[in-house]
Design a protein around this motif. Structure first.
Motif, PDB file in Angstrom:
ATOM      1  N   ARG A  60       0.290  -4.255  -6.089  1.00  0.00           N
ATOM      2  CA  ARG A  60      -0.220  -5.937  -6.434  1.00  0.00           C
ATOM      3  C   ARG A  60      -0.843  -6.156  -5.461  1.00  0.00           C
ATOM      4  N   PRO A  61      -2.111  -6.723  -5.232  1.00  0.00           N
ATOM      5  CA  PRO A  61      -2.919  -7.040  -4.237  1.00  0.00           C
ATOM      6  C   PRO A  61      -2.214  -7.962  -3.033  1.00  0.00           C
ATOM      7  N   ALA A  62      -1.610  -9.099  -3.693  1.00  0.00           N
ATOM      8  CA  ALA A  62      -1.119 -10.111  -2.808  1.00  0.00           C
ATOM      9  C   ALA A  62       0.210  -9.531  -2.312  1.00  0.00           C
ATOM     10  N   VAL A  63       1.058  -8.543  -2.493  1.00  0.00           N
ATOM     11  CA  VAL A  63       2.240  -7.835  -2.191  1.00  0.00           C
ATOM     12  C   VAL A  63       1.482  -6.819  -1.293  1.00  0.00           C
ATOM     13  N   GLY A  64       0.529  -6.057  -1.519  1.00  0.00           N
ATOM     14  CA  GLY A  64      -0.055  -5.026  -0.549  1.00  0.00           C
ATOM     15  C   GLY A  64      -0.419  -5.713   0.610  1.00  0.00           C
ATOM     16  N   ALA A  65      -1.194  -7.098   0.606  1.00  0.00           N
ATOM     17  CA  ALA A  65      -1.724  -7.664   1.941  1.00  0.00           C
ATOM     18  C   ALA A  65      -0.447  -8.375   2.583  1.00  0.00           C
ATOM     19  N   GLY A  66       0.434  -8.632   1.810  1.00  0.00           N
ATOM     20  CA  GLY A  66       1.753  -9.047   2.636  1.00  0.00           C
ATOM     21  C   GLY A  66       2.073  -7.907   3.582  1.00  0.00           C
TER      22      GLY A  66
END
Length: 306
Positions: A60-66
């Motif tokens: 999930r992009p937001a989780v990966g970025a975090g």
């Protein structure tokens, strides 16, 4: 992981939740002794289920970025792994400590925010993202159990999901943010796979074979010294094995959504590996089969029963 225009309101709501808890609201309770999670969460096979769950989370992009922006998984992989396992075991076996661990994690995530690869603002406590991180454990446990243990019956799946919701409450996930039945979970899950999941940079890194991992820095120093010496020889096969179990124990629909390759030959190897694991592990004495934290909790529960 919340939109910028919602950030302040959501942080205020989190603060109200904490104040309500301090004003006397009862702590959520962990899954019961004798339940499904009590049996499998501390089993050594659980360690094999963590990599696919983590890879699915960061897809999930937001989780990966975090994780990319704030995690120490590259600089301290062994410490991060140890802390993650300890935290997971507290949710199930921690008793009164379980809720305290959930509050600690929410406090830790309050400062995690930034911009993902698509230029969208994120915050770690956005309900959709925070709930997704927790939700991934259920399909991964369900799929991996088919290889590493006995497949769950329909009744056991329902029980496992109910216990997983209990763990979610410990983590501060509201019932309104998670499907409340197995029947409601699968459309929620498939919608996320279709609309949210992709091969993020971190997901690609965690499913690759070229991740630079330092030799273990825990355990008896003679063992650490030997591993440090042999690490250039040990790391390549270990990296290949990690990739094999990460992709193989991930549910096929999630694997497809991320774009991870999997062949019929690999499937046959995984089935052979699974037969060995599910034959050998149940024969082990409890001191070898269960991780120390789980083993102590199970011993305390038996002693209390006597």
């Amino acid at each position: 992981m919340i939109p910028a225009d919602d950030r302040d309101d959501r942080d205020d709501r989190d603060g109200r939740d904490d104040r309500e808890h301090r004003d006397g609201r009862a702590d959520p309770v962990p899954p019961p002794p004798g339940g499904i999670l009590w049996s499998i969460a501390g089993d050594i096979r659980m360690v094999l289920m963590l990599p696919p769950a983590l890879a699915l989370q960061v897809a999930r992009p937001a989780v990966g970025a975090g994780v990319d922006d704030h995690s120490v998984f590259r600089t301290d992989p062994w410490g991060r792994g140890e802390r993650s396992v300890r935290s997971v075991l507290l949710w199930v076996y921690g008793g009164q400590e379980a809720a305290a661990e959930g509050r600690r994690l929410r406090a830790l995530h309050r400062t995690i925010r930034g911009t993902d690869a698509h230029g969208r603002r994120y915050h770690a406590l956005t309900p959709a993202h925070y709930a997704w991180v927790h939700a991934t454990g259920f399909p991964v446990y369900r799929h991996a159990q088919r290889y590493l243990g006995r497949p769950f019956t329909r009744a056991q799946e329902r029980q496992l999901y109910a216990e997983w919701l209990q763990v979610g409450r410990i983590l501060g996930i509201h019932d309104r943010d998670m499907p409340q039945t197995v029947e409601e979970f699968w459309p929620f899950y498939r919608k996320a796979l279709a609309e949210e999941i992709e091969c993020t940079a971190v997901a690609a890194e965690l499913t690759g074979v070229d991740l630079s991992v330092p030799p273990p820095d825990r355990g008896p120093w003679p063992l650490r010294a030997v591993l440090r010496l042999l690490w250039p020889l040990l790391l390549p096969p270990l990296a290949r094995f990690r990739r094999f179990v990460t992709i193989g124990l991930m549910p096929p629909d999630a694997r497809e959504a991320i774009g991870l390759p999997w062949t019929a030959a690999q499937e046959r190897r995984l089935r052979r590996f699974g037969r060995v694991v599910r034959t050998v592990v149940p024969l082990l004495p409890e001191r070898l089969r269960y991780l120390p934290q789980a083993r102590r909790a199970r011993a305390r529960h038996r002693a209390a029963g006597r």
